[in-house]
Design a protein around this motif. Structure first.
Motif, PDB file in Angstrom:
ATOM      1  N   THR A 183       1.272   0.932 -10.995  1.00  4.28           N
ATOM      2  CA  THR A 183       0.339   1.321 -10.784  1.00  4.28           C
ATOM      3  C   THR A 183       0.312   3.137 -10.524  1.00  4.28           C
ATOM      4  OG1 THR A 183      -1.996   1.180  -9.599  1.00  4.28           O
ATOM      5  CG2 THR A 183       0.079   0.908  -8.399  1.00  4.28           C
ATOM      6  N   ARG A 184      -0.712   3.621 -10.709  1.00  4.13           N
ATOM      7  CA  ARG A 184      -0.750   5.014 -10.371  1.00  4.13           C
ATOM      8  C   ARG A 184      -1.951   5.648  -9.720  1.00  4.13           C
ATOM      9  NH1 ARG A 184       0.834   8.010 -15.155  1.00  4.13           N
ATOM     10  NH2 ARG A 184       0.047   9.810 -14.292  1.00  4.13           N
ATOM     11  N   ILE A 185      -2.170   6.928  -9.242  1.00  2.44           N
ATOM     12  CA  ILE A 185      -3.316   7.341  -8.809  1.00  2.44           C
ATOM     13  C   ILE A 185      -3.374   9.012  -9.305  1.00  2.44           C
ATOM     14  CG2 ILE A 185      -1.949   8.240  -6.503  1.00  2.44           C
ATOM     15  CD1 ILE A 185      -4.728   7.563  -5.429  1.00  2.44           C
ATOM     16  N   THR A 186      -4.286   9.719  -9.408  1.00  2.00           N
ATOM     17  CA  THR A 186      -4.385  11.108  -9.712  1.00  2.00           C
ATOM     18  C   THR A 186      -4.956  11.673  -8.764  1.00  2.00           C
ATOM     19  OG1 THR A 186      -4.288  10.707 -12.138  1.00  2.00           O
ATOM     20  CG2 THR A 186      -5.158  12.661 -11.582  1.00  2.00           C
ATOM     21  N   ILE A 187      -4.637  12.810  -7.978  1.00  2.36           N
ATOM     22  CA  ILE A 187      -5.108  13.573  -7.021  1.00  2.36           C
ATOM     23  C   ILE A 187      -5.470  14.977  -7.394  1.00  2.36           C
ATOM     24  CG2 ILE A 187      -4.816  14.367  -4.629  1.00  2.36           C
ATOM     25  CD1 ILE A 187      -2.763  11.846  -4.463  1.00  2.36           C
ATOM     26  N   THR A 188      -6.520  15.509  -7.596  1.00  4.45           N
ATOM     27  CA  THR A 188      -6.858  16.650  -8.199  1.00  4.45           C
ATOM     28  C   THR A 188      -6.947  17.687  -7.137  1.00  4.45           C
ATOM     29  OG1 THR A 188      -9.162  16.130  -7.777  1.00  4.45           O
ATOM     30  CG2 THR A 188      -8.617  15.585  -9.878  1.00  4.45           C
ATOM     31  N   GLY A 227      -2.631  21.964 -10.577  1.00  7.04           N
ATOM     32  CA  GLY A 227      -2.282  21.329  -9.414  1.00  7.04           C
ATOM     33  C   GLY A 227      -2.623  20.057  -9.279  1.00  7.04           C
ATOM     34  N   ILE A 228      -2.761  19.208 -10.392  1.00  9.13           N
ATOM     35  CA  ILE A 228      -3.142  17.901 -10.429  1.00  9.13           C
ATOM     36  C   ILE A 228      -1.905  17.097 -10.243  1.00  9.13           C
ATOM     37  CG2 ILE A 228      -4.070  16.121 -11.781  1.00  9.13           C
ATOM     38  CD1 ILE A 228      -5.809  18.154 -13.279  1.00  9.13           C
ATOM     39  N   LEU A 229      -1.956  16.222  -9.059  1.00  4.73           N
ATOM     40  CA  LEU A 229      -0.818  15.414  -8.782  1.00  4.73           C
ATOM     41  C   LEU A 229      -1.063  13.911  -9.277  1.00  4.73           C
ATOM     42  CD1 LEU A 229       1.839  15.031  -7.001  1.00  4.73           C
ATOM     43  CD2 LEU A 229       0.436  14.630  -5.073  1.00  4.73           C
ATOM     44  N   ASN A 230      -0.116  13.615  -9.918  1.00  5.08           N
ATOM     45  CA  ASN A 230       0.103  12.247 -10.554  1.00  5.08           C
ATOM     46  C   ASN A 230       0.982  11.413  -9.896  1.00  5.08           C
ATOM     47  OD1 ASN A 230      -2.147  11.982 -12.847  1.00  5.08           O
ATOM     48  ND2 ASN A 230      -0.816  13.645 -13.533  1.00  5.08           N
ATOM     49  N   VAL A 231       0.822  10.283  -9.171  1.00  6.34           N
ATOM     50  CA  VAL A 231       1.867   9.535  -8.473  1.00  6.34           C
ATOM     51  C   VAL A 231       1.737   8.193  -9.026  1.00  6.34           C
ATOM     52  CG1 VAL A 231       2.410   8.703  -6.105  1.00  6.34           C
ATOM     53  CG2 VAL A 231       1.052  10.751  -6.195  1.00  6.34           C
ATOM     54  N   SER A 232       2.819   7.690  -9.536  1.00  6.69           N
ATOM     55  CA  SER A 232       2.876   6.371  -9.906  1.00  6.69           C
ATOM     56  C   SER A 232       4.150   5.435  -9.279  1.00  6.69           C
ATOM     57  CB  SER A 232       3.504   6.248 -11.349  1.00  6.69           C
ATOM     58  OG  SER A 232       4.742   6.962 -11.498  1.00  6.69           O
ATOM     59  N   SER A 239       0.735  -1.289   0.231  1.00  9.14           N
ATOM     60  CA  SER A 239       0.068   0.146  -0.049  1.00  9.14           C
ATOM     61  C   SER A 239       0.859   1.116   0.083  1.00  9.14           C
ATOM     62  CB  SER A 239      -0.881   0.179   1.204  1.00  9.14           C
ATOM     63  OG  SER A 239      -1.619   1.048   1.342  1.00  9.14           O
ATOM     64  N   ILE A 240       0.614   2.039  -0.899  1.00  5.54           N
ATOM     65  CA  ILE A 240       1.330   3.414  -0.858  1.00  5.54           C
ATOM     66  C   ILE A 240       0.681   4.306  -0.681  1.00  5.54           C
ATOM     67  CG2 ILE A 240       2.605   4.854  -2.535  1.00  5.54           C
ATOM     68  CD1 ILE A 240       3.345   2.109  -4.090  1.00  5.54           C
ATOM     69  N   GLN A 241       0.807   5.287   0.214  1.00  3.68           N
ATOM     70  CA  GLN A 241       0.158   6.619   0.808  1.00  3.68           C
ATOM     71  C   GLN A 241       0.783   7.793   0.155  1.00  3.68           C
ATOM     72  OE1 GLN A 241       0.258   5.976   4.984  1.00  3.68           O
ATOM     73  NE2 GLN A 241      -1.637   4.875   5.059  1.00  3.68           N
ATOM     74  N   VAL A 242      -0.162   8.683  -0.269  1.00  5.90           N
ATOM     75  CA  VAL A 242       0.280   9.697  -0.799  1.00  5.90           C
ATOM     76  C   VAL A 242      -0.133  10.915   0.492  1.00  5.90           C
ATOM     77  CG1 VAL A 242       0.273  11.638  -2.442  1.00  5.90           C
ATOM     78  CG2 VAL A 242       0.069   9.288  -3.038  1.00  5.90           C
ATOM     79  N   LEU A 243       0.507  11.735   0.884  1.00 10.53           N
ATOM     80  CA  LEU A 243       0.270  12.849   2.218  1.00 10.53           C
ATOM     81  C   LEU A 243       0.959  14.220   1.652  1.00 10.53           C
ATOM     82  CD1 LEU A 243       2.050  10.181   4.231  1.00 10.53           C
ATOM     83  CD2 LEU A 243      -0.313  10.834   4.884  1.00 10.53           C
ATOM     84  N   GLU A 244       0.257  15.153   2.187  1.00 10.32           N
ATOM     85  CA  GLU A 244       0.556  16.299   2.022  1.00 10.32           C
ATOM     86  C   GLU A 244       0.866  16.794   3.492  1.00 10.32           C
ATOM     87  OE1 GLU A 244      -1.649  19.410   0.173  1.00 10.32           O
ATOM     88  OE2 GLU A 244      -3.309  18.854   1.372  1.00 10.32           O
ATOM     89  N   GLY A 245       2.062  17.797   3.736  1.00 12.07           N
ATOM     90  CA  GLY A 245       2.369  18.439   4.803  1.00 12.07           C
ATOM     91  C   GLY A 245       3.807  18.499   5.045  1.00 12.07           C
ATOM     92  N   GLN A 290      -4.509   6.812  -1.252  1.00 17.29           N
ATOM     93  CA  GLN A 290      -3.782   5.630  -1.370  1.00 17.29           C
ATOM     94  C   GLN A 290      -3.954   4.638  -2.259  1.00 17.29           C
ATOM     95  OE1 GLN A 290      -3.819   4.449   2.684  1.00 17.29           O
ATOM     96  NE2 GLN A 290      -5.049   2.661   2.238  1.00 17.29           N
ATOM     97  N   PHE A 291      -3.080   3.912  -2.616  1.00 15.06           N
ATOM     98  CA  PHE A 291      -3.073   2.868  -3.761  1.00 15.06           C
ATOM     99  C   PHE A 291      -2.296   1.626  -3.616  1.00 15.06           C
ATOM    100  CE2 PHE A 291       0.040   5.801  -5.287  1.00 15.06           C
ATOM    101  CZ  PHE A 291       0.696   5.123  -6.222  1.00 15.06           C
ATOM    102  N   GLN A 292      -2.856   0.545  -4.210  1.00 17.55           N
ATOM    103  CA  GLN A 292      -1.905  -0.693  -3.878  1.00 17.55           C
ATOM    104  C   GLN A 292      -1.022  -0.877  -5.184  1.00 17.55           C
ATOM    105  OE1 GLN A 292      -2.903  -1.426  -0.472  1.00 17.55           O
ATOM    106  NE2 GLN A 292      -2.268  -3.503  -1.432  1.00 17.55           N
ATOM    107  N   LEU A 293      -0.101  -1.716  -4.782  1.00 19.10           N
ATOM    108  CA  LEU A 293       0.845  -2.277  -5.867  1.00 19.10           C
ATOM    109  C   LEU A 293       0.970  -3.463  -5.718  1.00 19.10           C
ATOM    110  CD1 LEU A 293       2.706  -1.702  -8.458  1.00 19.10           C
ATOM    111  CD2 LEU A 293       4.643  -1.121  -6.861  1.00 19.10           C
TER     112      LEU A 293
END
Length: 197
Positions: A61-66, A46-51, A1-7, A20-23
């Motif tokens: 795998t990837r996730i898009t955070i708007t 401001g759209i964040l793409n995380v792969s 599990s991959i978590q995307v955080l801000e701060g 968060q998303f699974q690989l």
């Protein structure tokens, strides 16, 4: 599990979860062995793409955070960065605890794996193998029962385990160098401390 955080916090608990998303499909491997490459791409909207991709299997795998409502404002982020600075010492102490625990865990499993290595397993006497196995099992059990220990406790436990492992490993490697030929015993001995292999 991959978590995307801000701060701006050093610990995940001090930051805000964006997604968060699974690989999936990564073959089982000892902790710390899989190599996962994570890439972040923030566009002008401001759209964040995380792969994330596993270097061994090539699976990704990837996730898009708007940039939607509820995301932190610039002021919120600045406040969090200031708070992170304020708690930096506490975060550093926590990081040391996590590192010490991970080091002990990694060392324990590495020693356990060494007992079964094809090139070494016949070189351990039954007594030495048993002593190391008991020490590793006791350490792993201690780790499970003491998840909130201090860094110094993890470090002391590692020294205790090394006290059992290192003398045996010195013997094993000395036997190996004697068998490799004459003059092996006259070579200057390097660091005798067992290291992960």
């Amino acid at each position: 599990s991959i978590q995307v955080l801000e701060g701006g916090g050093a610990m995940t608990r001090d930051n805000r979860l964006l997604g968060q998303f699974q690989l999936d499909g990564i073959p089982p491997a000892p902790r710390g062995i899989p190599q996962i490459e994570v890439a972040f791409d923030l566009d002008s909207n401001g759209i964040l793409n995380v792969s994330a991709s596993d270097k061994t299997t090539g699976k990704s795998t990837r996730i898009t955070i708007t940039n939607e409502k509820g995301r932190l404002s610039k002021e919120d982020i600045e406040r969090m960065v200031k708070e992170a600075e304020k708690f930096k010492q506490e975060d550093e102490a926590q990081r040391k605890v996590v590192e010490a625990r991970n080091d002990l865990e990694r060392y324990s499993y590495s020693v356990r794996d060494t007992l079964d290595r094809d090139d070494l397993k016949d070189k351990f006497s039954e007594e030495d193998r048993s002593a190391i196995k008991e020490a590793v099992d006791a350490t792993v059990e201690w780790l499970e029962k003491n998840p909130q220990a201090e860094a110094s406790e993890y470090e002391a436990k590692q020294k205790e385990l090394e006290g059992v492992v290192n003398p045996v490993m010195i013997k094993v490697y000395a036997q190996g160098s004697e068998q490799e030929g004459n003059g092996g015993g006259n070579q200057e001995q390097g660091d005798s401390k067992f290291t992960e292999m």
